[in-house]
Design an enzyme around this catalytic site. Structure first.
Site, PDB file in Angstrom:
ATOM      1  N   ASN A  98      -7.088   5.606   4.540  1.00  0.00           N
ATOM      2  CA  ASN A  98      -7.798   5.512   5.827  1.00  0.00           C
ATOM      3  C   ASN A  98      -7.733   6.785   6.669  1.00  0.00           C
ATOM      4  O   ASN A  98      -8.662   7.078   7.415  1.00  0.00           O
ATOM      5  CB  ASN A  98      -7.303   4.294   6.623  1.00  0.00           C
ATOM      6  CG  ASN A  98      -5.838   4.365   6.952  1.00  0.00           C
ATOM      7  OD1 ASN A  98      -5.058   5.047   6.279  1.00  0.00           O
ATOM      8  ND2 ASN A  98      -5.434   3.651   7.977  1.00  0.00           N
ATOM      9  N   LYS A 155       0.723  12.484  -3.436  1.00  0.00           N
ATOM     10  CA  LYS A 155      -0.294  11.729  -4.184  1.00  0.00           C
ATOM     11  C   LYS A 155      -1.199  11.005  -3.190  1.00  0.00           C
ATOM     12  O   LYS A 155      -0.788  10.045  -2.533  1.00  0.00           O
ATOM     13  CB  LYS A 155       0.357  10.702  -5.113  1.00  0.00           C
ATOM     14  CG  LYS A 155      -0.662  10.128  -6.088  1.00  0.00           C
ATOM     15  CD  LYS A 155      -0.206   8.834  -6.723  1.00  0.00           C
ATOM     16  CE  LYS A 155      -0.509   7.626  -5.875  1.00  0.00           C
ATOM     17  NZ  LYS A 155      -1.922   7.431  -5.527  1.00  0.00           N
ATOM     18  N   GLY A 196       1.057   2.788   3.259  1.00  0.00           N
ATOM     19  CA  GLY A 196       0.178   1.864   2.542  1.00  0.00           C
ATOM     20  C   GLY A 196       0.499   0.430   2.902  1.00  0.00           C
ATOM     21  O   GLY A 196       1.053   0.151   3.973  1.00  0.00           O
ATOM     22  N   SER A 197       0.198  -0.465   1.987  1.00  0.00           N
ATOM     23  CA  SER A 197       0.334  -1.894   2.288  1.00  0.00           C
ATOM     24  C   SER A 197       1.782  -2.380   2.132  1.00  0.00           C
ATOM     25  O   SER A 197       2.600  -1.731   1.464  1.00  0.00           O
ATOM     26  CB  SER A 197      -0.573  -2.690   1.342  1.00  0.00           C
ATOM     27  OG  SER A 197      -0.139  -2.486   0.018  1.00  0.00           O
ATOM     28  N   VAL A 198       2.061  -3.534   2.687  1.00  0.00           N
ATOM     29  CA  VAL A 198       3.410  -4.116   2.598  1.00  0.00           C
ATOM     30  C   VAL A 198       3.809  -4.413   1.145  1.00  0.00           C
ATOM     31  O   VAL A 198       4.916  -4.034   0.723  1.00  0.00           O
ATOM     32  CB  VAL A 198       3.516  -5.382   3.487  1.00  0.00           C
ATOM     33  CG1 VAL A 198       4.852  -6.083   3.286  1.00  0.00           C
ATOM     34  CG2 VAL A 198       3.320  -5.027   4.949  1.00  0.00           C
ATOM     35  N   PRO A 199       2.931  -5.044   0.330  1.00  0.00           N
ATOM     36  CA  PRO A 199       3.360  -5.324  -1.056  1.00  0.00           C
ATOM     37  C   PRO A 199       3.711  -4.050  -1.829  1.00  0.00           C
ATOM     38  O   PRO A 199       4.710  -4.032  -2.571  1.00  0.00           O
ATOM     39  CB  PRO A 199       2.139  -6.023  -1.683  1.00  0.00           C
ATOM     40  CG  PRO A 199       1.364  -6.567  -0.525  1.00  0.00           C
ATOM     41  CD  PRO A 199       1.603  -5.640   0.620  1.00  0.00           C
ATOM     42  N   THR A 200       2.915  -2.984  -1.661  1.00  0.00           N
ATOM     43  CA  THR A 200       3.252  -1.739  -2.369  1.00  0.00           C
ATOM     44  C   THR A 200       4.527  -1.133  -1.789  1.00  0.00           C
ATOM     45  O   THR A 200       5.375  -0.629  -2.530  1.00  0.00           O
ATOM     46  CB  THR A 200       2.087  -0.724  -2.290  1.00  0.00           C
ATOM     47  OG1 THR A 200       0.873  -1.373  -2.638  1.00  0.00           O
ATOM     48  CG2 THR A 200       2.309   0.456  -3.215  1.00  0.00           C
ATOM     49  N   GLU A 214       5.617   3.413   6.020  1.00  0.00           N
ATOM     50  CA  GLU A 214       4.626   3.170   7.085  1.00  0.00           C
ATOM     51  C   GLU A 214       3.647   2.145   6.543  1.00  0.00           C
ATOM     52  O   GLU A 214       2.766   2.493   5.752  1.00  0.00           O
ATOM     53  CB  GLU A 214       3.890   4.476   7.434  1.00  0.00           C
ATOM     54  CG  GLU A 214       4.758   5.547   8.050  1.00  0.00           C
ATOM     55  CD  GLU A 214       5.113   5.264   9.509  1.00  0.00           C
ATOM     56  OE1 GLU A 214       4.767   4.188  10.026  1.00  0.00           O
ATOM     57  OE2 GLU A 214       5.752   6.136  10.115  1.00  0.00           O
ATOM     58  N   CYS A 261      -3.977   1.019  10.650  1.00  0.00           N
ATOM     59  CA  CYS A 261      -2.788   0.187  10.479  1.00  0.00           C
ATOM     60  C   CYS A 261      -2.277  -0.418  11.782  1.00  0.00           C
ATOM     61  O   CYS A 261      -1.829  -1.555  11.803  1.00  0.00           O
ATOM     62  CB  CYS A 261      -1.682   1.014   9.845  1.00  0.00           C
ATOM     63  SG  CYS A 261      -1.351   2.538  10.747  1.00  0.00           S
ATOM     64  N   GLU A 294      -3.621  -9.217   7.925  1.00  0.00           N
ATOM     65  CA  GLU A 294      -4.236  -7.919   8.206  1.00  0.00           C
ATOM     66  C   GLU A 294      -5.596  -7.875   7.503  1.00  0.00           C
ATOM     67  O   GLU A 294      -5.674  -7.984   6.284  1.00  0.00           O
ATOM     68  CB  GLU A 294      -3.342  -6.788   7.682  1.00  0.00           C
ATOM     69  CG  GLU A 294      -3.887  -5.411   8.033  1.00  0.00           C
ATOM     70  CD  GLU A 294      -3.050  -4.276   7.442  1.00  0.00           C
ATOM     71  OE1 GLU A 294      -2.653  -4.357   6.271  1.00  0.00           O
ATOM     72  OE2 GLU A 294      -2.810  -3.310   8.182  1.00  0.00           O
ATOM     73  N   GLU A 342       7.414   8.718  11.726  1.00  0.00           N
ATOM     74  CA  GLU A 342       6.666   9.958  11.555  1.00  0.00           C
ATOM     75  C   GLU A 342       6.366  10.483  12.946  1.00  0.00           C
ATOM     76  O   GLU A 342       6.344   9.739  13.915  1.00  0.00           O
ATOM     77  CB  GLU A 342       5.381   9.701  10.749  1.00  0.00           C
ATOM     78  CG  GLU A 342       5.755   9.270   9.335  1.00  0.00           C
ATOM     79  CD  GLU A 342       4.627   9.281   8.325  1.00  0.00           C
ATOM     80  OE1 GLU A 342       3.583   8.688   8.592  1.00  0.00           O
ATOM     81  OE2 GLU A 342       4.823   9.897   7.250  1.00  0.00           O
TER      82      GLU A 342
END
Ligand SMILES: NC(=O)c1ccc[n+]([C@@H]2O[C@H](COP(=O)([O-])OP(=O)(O)OC[C@H]3O[C@@H](n4cnc5c(N)ncnc54)[C@H](O)[C@@H]3O)[C@@H](O)[C@H]2O)c1
Ligand SMILES: CCCCC=O
Length: 401
Positions: A64, A87, A139-143, A161, A195, A298, A375
């Site tokens: 994003n 990455k 990124g996302s919570v699961p990752t 984050e 986010c 989300e 951050e």
């Protein structure tokens, strides 16, 4: 290029790039200020601390804010003396390569900032690599959970984050026009793919009708279309699957009893070359209840849920009733209430009478499942360095043996 990379309007992409160069300048300035502490001990002995780099840090970013996220990670990492392998998301691979070129042109030694393209397998390879000292992930919570698991194998520190479902609380004593503008800023930047968006907009019942009327009027006036046109204010969503997912949330919201006050459907620009783009009308959902999916999950698209409330105590309980904790905001003219409310919000980044500003000097990050570490700001130095303590003996060794 960032606009083409992501689909966001060029007006916004330019602001992202401004924040990015401000970030690099800020940490370049801080680099010369890294220092330790001198601790005087008895008998003339003393100790001191040194702030040292961690080594090779890995940055893994979301799609994003591709260029900005790469700067938020690489600038403090390099300022602390680390190298970084970055990455980007495979959906937005382009502009981080340009960042590497910019660093090289600015004199950064070869190999200090590296971009590796790829998806899950590449990300996992980097996280498991024994030479990697730290992982900073957006990124996302699961990752994020998987990243933490992989990092735990090598006892590597992580910064996470992650996602959010943040509350924006509008009290009836607010400046209504500012609260309406705040709600739009909290929901519709970057097609709502932000986010920290305040997607649960709690409005005190007394001003609900007036607030909704104004929000809907201004939402309907948002210019959607060609991201490369200067006057566009909402571009295209990131991908076909994500576009369908966001529309699916709206469909489900309707099935669960919410009312679409505006938007909620695809937008087909008149320009034939844009007709297959993932454009969506910004959406305001009314008649929302806390237990609805649109209020709990989300969505990461241009969808605002409006929820009435009566008392401060009640709204705080409802605002905090989520496993996320990235951000939160309050609009009120009552200064005492404003500070009381943000103190009670379980969120890492809070706003009083504004929303979604992220100056580089100010720490940014979440509570609860929205992650940890920070951050931006001076504190981020601590997340890209380690502290060495040195004891200095000024007398003879007192030996027990
Ligand atoms: N808190 C923040 O600062 C912030 C900022 C931007 C986005 N986000 C969050 O990011 C999410 C959207 O971004 P996304 O869809 O790119 O997230 P994502 O978790 O799907 O992917 C993020 C990155 O992780 C990589 N990745 C995926 N699986 C991996 C694995 N198993 N191991 C290593 N790397 C892996 C992806 O290739 C990508 O580069 C939203 O939840 C949003 O809230 C958070
Ligand atoms: C780098 C910007 C992060 C804001 C959340 O998506």
């Amino acid at each position: 290029m960032e606009s083409i990379n992501n689909g966001k309007p060029i007006f916004e992409a330019m602001l992202d790039i401004d924040i990015a160069w401000q970030c690099i300048e800020y940490y370049a300035g801080l680099a010369g200020t890294l220092s330790g502490q001198h601790i005087q001990l008895s008998g003339g002995s003393f100790a001191y601390t040194r702030r040292e780099p961690l080594g090779v840090c890995v940055g893994i970013g979301a799609w994003n804010y591709p260029f900005q996220i790469a700067c938020w990670k690489s600038a403090p990492a390099l300022a602390c003396g680390n190298a970084m392998i970055y990455k980007p998301s495979p959906l937005t691979p382009v502009t981080t390569v340009m960042l590497a070129e910019i660093y090289a042109q600015a004199g950064v030694p070869e190999g200090l900032f590296n971009v590796v393209q790829g998806g899950v397998a590449t990300g996992e390879f980097l996280c498991h690599h024994p030479d990697v000292a730290k992982i900073s992930f957006t990124g996302s919570v699961p990752t994020g959970s998987k990243i933490m698991e992989m990092a735990s194998k090598g006892i590597k520190p992580v910064t996470l984050e992650l996602g959010g479902k943040s509350p924006l609380i509008v009290f009836s004593d607010c400046d209504l026009q500012n609260a309406v503008k705040g709600a739009l800023m909290a929901n519709f930047l970057s097609q709502g793919e932000v986010c920290c968006n305040g997607t649960r907009v709690f409005v005190q019942r007394h001003i609900l009708d007036k607030f909704v009327q104004e929000v809907v009027k201004r939402t309907q006036a948002i210019k959607i279309g060609d991201p490369l046109k200067e006057d566009t204010r909402m571009g295209a969503l990131i991908s076909r699957p994500h576009f369908n997912r966001v529309l699916g949330f709206v469909k489900q919201a309707k099935e669960e009893g919410a009312t679409v006050l505006c938007g909620g459907e695809p937008y087909v620009p008149s320009d034939p070359k844009l007709k297959d783009g993932y454009y969506m009308r910004p959406t305001v959902l009314g008649n929302c209840k806390d237990e609805m999916t649109c209020v709990k999950e989300e969505i990461f698209g241009p969808v605002m849920s409006v929820l009435p409330f009566d008392t401060e105590e009640e709204v705080l309980q409802r605002a905090n009733n989520t496993s996320f904790g990235l951000a939160g905001g309050v609009f009120t003219r009552d200064i005492t209430r404003a500070h009381r409310v943000v103190a009670a919000l379980q969120a890492g980044s809070c706003y009083i009478n504004n929303y979604n500003l992220s100056p580089i000097e100010v720490p940014f990050g979440g509570y609860k499942k929205s992650g940890f570490g920070r951050e931006n700001g001076q504190v981020t130095i601590e997340y890209y360095s380690q502290l060495k303590t040195v004891y200095v003996e000024m007398g003879d060794v007192e030996c027990t043996f």
